[in-house]
Design a protein around this motif. Structure first.
Motif, PDB file in Angstrom:
ATOM      1  N   THR A 290      42.630  28.364  38.250  1.00  0.00           N
ATOM      2  CA  THR A 290      41.788  29.538  38.013  1.00  0.00           C
ATOM      3  C   THR A 290      42.531  30.756  38.539  1.00  0.00           C
ATOM      4  O   THR A 290      43.363  30.650  39.429  1.00  0.00           O
ATOM      5  CB  THR A 290      40.437  29.410  38.748  1.00  0.00           C
ATOM      6  OG1 THR A 290      40.694  29.348  40.142  1.00  0.00           O
ATOM      7  CG2 THR A 290      39.680  28.180  38.292  1.00  0.00           C
ATOM      8  N   HIS A 291      42.234  31.862  37.990  1.00  0.00           N
ATOM      9  CA  HIS A 291      42.901  33.098  38.384  1.00  0.00           C
ATOM     10  C   HIS A 291      41.906  34.040  39.032  1.00  0.00           C
ATOM     11  O   HIS A 291      41.992  35.252  38.900  1.00  0.00           O
ATOM     12  CB  HIS A 291      43.588  33.729  37.173  1.00  0.00           C
ATOM     13  CG  HIS A 291      44.610  32.824  36.577  1.00  0.00           C
ATOM     14  ND1 HIS A 291      45.832  32.607  37.144  1.00  0.00           N
ATOM     15  CD2 HIS A 291      44.566  32.027  35.485  1.00  0.00           C
ATOM     16  CE1 HIS A 291      46.514  31.741  36.436  1.00  0.00           C
ATOM     17  NE2 HIS A 291      45.770  31.375  35.431  1.00  0.00           N
ATOM     18  N   ASP A 292      40.954  33.435  39.766  1.00  0.00           N
ATOM     19  CA  ASP A 292      39.957  34.219  40.471  1.00  0.00           C
ATOM     20  C   ASP A 292      40.543  34.744  41.776  1.00  0.00           C
ATOM     21  O   ASP A 292      41.517  34.213  42.300  1.00  0.00           O
ATOM     22  CB  ASP A 292      38.726  33.358  40.770  1.00  0.00           C
ATOM     23  CG  ASP A 292      38.037  32.870  39.501  1.00  0.00           C
ATOM     24  OD1 ASP A 292      38.139  33.556  38.466  1.00  0.00           O
ATOM     25  OD2 ASP A 292      37.407  31.801  39.554  1.00  0.00           O
ATOM     26  N   LEU A 293      39.889  35.742  42.313  1.00  0.00           N
ATOM     27  CA  LEU A 293      40.317  36.288  43.590  1.00  0.00           C
ATOM     28  C   LEU A 293      39.914  35.349  44.718  1.00  0.00           C
ATOM     29  O   LEU A 293      38.815  34.806  44.731  1.00  0.00           O
ATOM     30  CB  LEU A 293      39.681  37.655  43.817  1.00  0.00           C
ATOM     31  CG  LEU A 293      40.048  38.756  42.834  1.00  0.00           C
ATOM     32  CD1 LEU A 293      39.317  40.041  43.198  1.00  0.00           C
ATOM     33  CD2 LEU A 293      41.535  38.991  42.817  1.00  0.00           C
ATOM     34  N   THR A 294      40.801  35.189  45.688  1.00  0.00           N
ATOM     35  CA  THR A 294      40.496  34.390  46.875  1.00  0.00           C
ATOM     36  C   THR A 294      39.824  35.284  47.914  1.00  0.00           C
ATOM     37  O   THR A 294      39.766  36.506  47.758  1.00  0.00           O
ATOM     38  CB  THR A 294      41.775  33.787  47.474  1.00  0.00           C
ATOM     39  OG1 THR A 294      42.592  34.858  47.962  1.00  0.00           O
ATOM     40  CG2 THR A 294      42.544  32.970  46.443  1.00  0.00           C
TER      41      THR A 294
ATOM     42  N   ARG B 172      44.264  45.149  40.341  1.00  0.00           N
ATOM     43  CA  ARG B 172      43.191  45.695  41.157  1.00  0.00           C
ATOM     44  C   ARG B 172      43.697  46.724  42.159  1.00  0.00           C
ATOM     45  O   ARG B 172      42.919  47.417  42.788  1.00  0.00           O
ATOM     46  CB  ARG B 172      42.469  44.569  41.906  1.00  0.00           C
ATOM     47  CG  ARG B 172      41.835  43.516  41.009  1.00  0.00           C
ATOM     48  CD  ARG B 172      40.606  44.015  40.289  1.00  0.00           C
ATOM     49  NE  ARG B 172      39.539  44.390  41.172  1.00  0.00           N
ATOM     50  CZ  ARG B 172      38.589  43.581  41.610  1.00  0.00           C
ATOM     51  NH1 ARG B 172      38.565  42.332  41.230  1.00  0.00           N
ATOM     52  NH2 ARG B 172      37.658  44.029  42.416  1.00  0.00           N
TER      53      ARG B 172
ATOM     54  N   HIS C 132      46.314  40.813  38.918  1.00  0.00           N
ATOM     55  CA  HIS C 132      44.905  41.170  38.762  1.00  0.00           C
ATOM     56  C   HIS C 132      44.698  42.642  38.442  1.00  0.00           C
ATOM     57  O   HIS C 132      43.598  43.034  38.072  1.00  0.00           O
ATOM     58  CB  HIS C 132      44.127  40.798  40.032  1.00  0.00           C
ATOM     59  CG  HIS C 132      44.100  39.335  40.300  1.00  0.00           C
ATOM     60  ND1 HIS C 132      43.348  38.449  39.568  1.00  0.00           N
ATOM     61  CD2 HIS C 132      44.768  38.587  41.213  1.00  0.00           C
ATOM     62  CE1 HIS C 132      43.521  37.225  40.025  1.00  0.00           C
ATOM     63  NE2 HIS C 132      44.389  37.272  41.026  1.00  0.00           N
TER      64      HIS C 132
ATOM     65  N   ARG D  50      40.049  39.422  48.487  1.00  0.00           N
ATOM     66  CA  ARG D  50      38.873  40.281  48.679  1.00  0.00           C
ATOM     67  C   ARG D  50      38.974  41.060  49.988  1.00  0.00           C
ATOM     68  O   ARG D  50      38.584  42.228  50.055  1.00  0.00           O
ATOM     69  CB  ARG D  50      37.600  39.447  48.631  1.00  0.00           C
ATOM     70  CG  ARG D  50      37.329  38.876  47.262  1.00  0.00           C
ATOM     71  CD  ARG D  50      36.016  38.118  47.204  1.00  0.00           C
ATOM     72  NE  ARG D  50      35.959  37.198  46.098  1.00  0.00           N
ATOM     73  CZ  ARG D  50      35.923  37.518  44.825  1.00  0.00           C
ATOM     74  NH1 ARG D  50      35.960  38.784  44.481  1.00  0.00           N
ATOM     75  NH2 ARG D  50      35.881  36.605  43.879  1.00  0.00           N
TER      76      ARG D  50
END
Length: 135
Positions: free
Chosen positions: A54-58, A108, A106, A62
């Motif tokens: 998955t390429h979600d934020l850890t 961000r 990301h 955060r």
């Protein structure tokens, strides 16, 4: 009559060419989201494993974003030192990787700009470095 070796590099054919051989044409790399963590030379099991990532934020990502939002523009070194000071890691290079991931994968973290130019702030060494902010 077929020849069993390459006249250029002398290796057995097919596919056993050395790096400099012009017959050794590399396979294009697939940079899609599901395979970017596996090399084309990796076995199929590694490619399947990369596809499941998955390429979600850890939580660490955060924490970087929260700190940067609260403290304003900062350089990579300043952000990394802040993560060490918060006891999220003992190594600044680890925190720098978190920052690079947020910036490059990301999107961000973006350049902090003032009057059309990216802000530069002094690092602990005294040299100026580019400053970043959140999107």
């Amino acid at each position: 009559m077929t020849i069993g070796f390459c006249f250029e590099c002398g290796r057995d054919q097919p596919g056993d060419h050395v790096g400099w051989c012009s017959s050794n044409v590399p396979t294009p790399i697939d940079f899609t989201e599901s395979t970017r963590h596996a090399r084309t030379t990796d076995p199929a099991t590694s490619k399947r494993a990369a596809a499941t990532l998955t390429h979600d934020l850890t939580d660490h990502h955060r924490a970087v974003l929260d700190w940067l939002t609260e403290h304003g523009p900062a350089t990579d070194d300043q952000i990394a030192q802040a993560m060490v000071d918060l006891d999220l890691t003992t190594r600044t290079e680890t925190a720098r990787r978190w920052v690079r991931t947020l910036r490059e994968e990301h999107h961000r973290i973006v350049p902090a700009v003032r009057h059309g130019d990216q802000i530069q702030l002094p690092n602990p060494s005294g040299r100026l470095a580019l400053a970043w902010t959140t999107t």
